[in-house]
Design a protein around this motif. Structure first.
Motif, PDB file in Angstrom:
ATOM      1  N   HIS A  59     -42.258  26.800  67.283  1.00  9.75           N
ATOM      2  CA  HIS A  59     -42.164  27.525  66.020  1.00  9.75           C
ATOM      3  C   HIS A  59     -42.187  29.361  66.334  1.00  9.75           C
ATOM      4  O   HIS A  59     -41.330  29.721  65.793  1.00  9.75           O
ATOM      5  N   GLU A  62     -38.788  30.055  67.920  1.00 10.88           N
ATOM      6  CA  GLU A  62     -37.820  30.039  66.953  1.00 10.88           C
ATOM      7  C   GLU A  62     -38.001  31.420  66.167  1.00 10.88           C
ATOM      8  O   GLU A  62     -36.760  32.222  65.711  1.00 10.88           O
ATOM      9  N   ASP A  63     -39.164  31.776  65.655  1.00  7.90           N
ATOM     10  CA  ASP A  63     -39.230  32.873  64.728  1.00  7.90           C
ATOM     11  C   ASP A  63     -38.990  34.363  65.486  1.00  7.90           C
ATOM     12  O   ASP A  63     -38.389  35.317  65.040  1.00  7.90           O
ATOM     13  N   HIS A  88     -42.831  27.007  58.742  1.00 10.10           N
ATOM     14  CA  HIS A  88     -43.613  27.333  60.028  1.00 10.10           C
ATOM     15  C   HIS A  88     -45.188  27.791  59.754  1.00 10.10           C
ATOM     16  O   HIS A  88     -46.024  27.342  60.023  1.00 10.10           O
ATOM     17  N   HIS A 130     -38.815  19.424  57.575  1.00  6.96           N
ATOM     18  CA  HIS A 130     -38.575  20.706  58.130  1.00  6.96           C
ATOM     19  C   HIS A 130     -37.520  20.436  59.418  1.00  6.96           C
ATOM     20  O   HIS A 130     -36.455  21.180  59.436  1.00  6.96           O
ATOM     21  N   GLU A 134     -33.664  22.101  59.226  1.00 10.82           N
ATOM     22  CA  GLU A 134     -33.372  22.715  60.151  1.00 10.82           C
ATOM     23  C   GLU A 134     -32.135  22.449  61.207  1.00 10.82           C
ATOM     24  O   GLU A 134     -31.165  23.263  61.284  1.00 10.82           O
TER      25      GLU A 134
END
Length: 161
Positions: A59, A62-63, A88, A130, A134
């Motif tokens: 995560h 990704e962020d 997240h 999630h 996504e």
């Protein structure tokens, strides 16, 4: 089928789905182990903490990488990315609780696997929702067949020194 210019983005979409599948497999294995207590408590706790670290790393990547670059290229996805980042944060708080329970269990040498199992059940449900969202939204963007003008290199860190 994506154009040649979009092949790299489609491959990245597939990698995202594969990463999610591996995380699904890992949490399923841990939950099964807790339910059946096939593994020793220490092994289960170690697997649990390793899974928490892997999901957190996924995560954060990704962020910090994918979403940031995706927004630069596709500002129309701001609401979608904001929802994913919010997820997240929620998942991170559950992971903190799982880690806390695992640490406490390791210190007491009498782990409360049922409490960890309940947290993992909730985490698995949220993760699944999630991941599906996504994969549906981000993968659709990656798979849309638009020419990849090297934005995926930037987004996923390819070609960086």
């Amino acid at each position: 089928m994506a154009s040649r210019d979009g092949d790299r983005a489609v491959a990245l979409s597939q990698q995202l789905a594969q990463a999610h599948q591996e995380l699904r497999r890992q949490i399923s294995e841990i939950r099964t182990g807790i339910g059946q207590r096939r593994l020793s408590d220490d092994v289960l706790l170690t697997h649990c903490l390793a899974f928490c670290a892997a999901l957190t790393s996924h995560h954060q990547g990704e962020d910090d990488g994918m979403f940031s670059e995706l927004l630069r290229q596709r500002p129309d996805l701001a609401a979608t990315v904001a929802k994913l980042v919010e997820d997240h944060g929620l998942i991170s708080s559950i992971l903190s609780r799982v880690s806390e329970l695992a640490d406490r269990a390791a210190e007491s040498h009498g782990p409360d696997l049922e409490a960890i199992g309940r947290e993992l059940d909730g985490l698995a449900a949220i993760m699944e929702s999630h991941f599906r969202y996504e994969e549906r939204t981000i993968s659709e963007t990656l798979d849309d067949g638009k020419p990849d003008t090297d934005w995926s290199d930037m987004m996923f860190g390819f070609g960086r020194a």
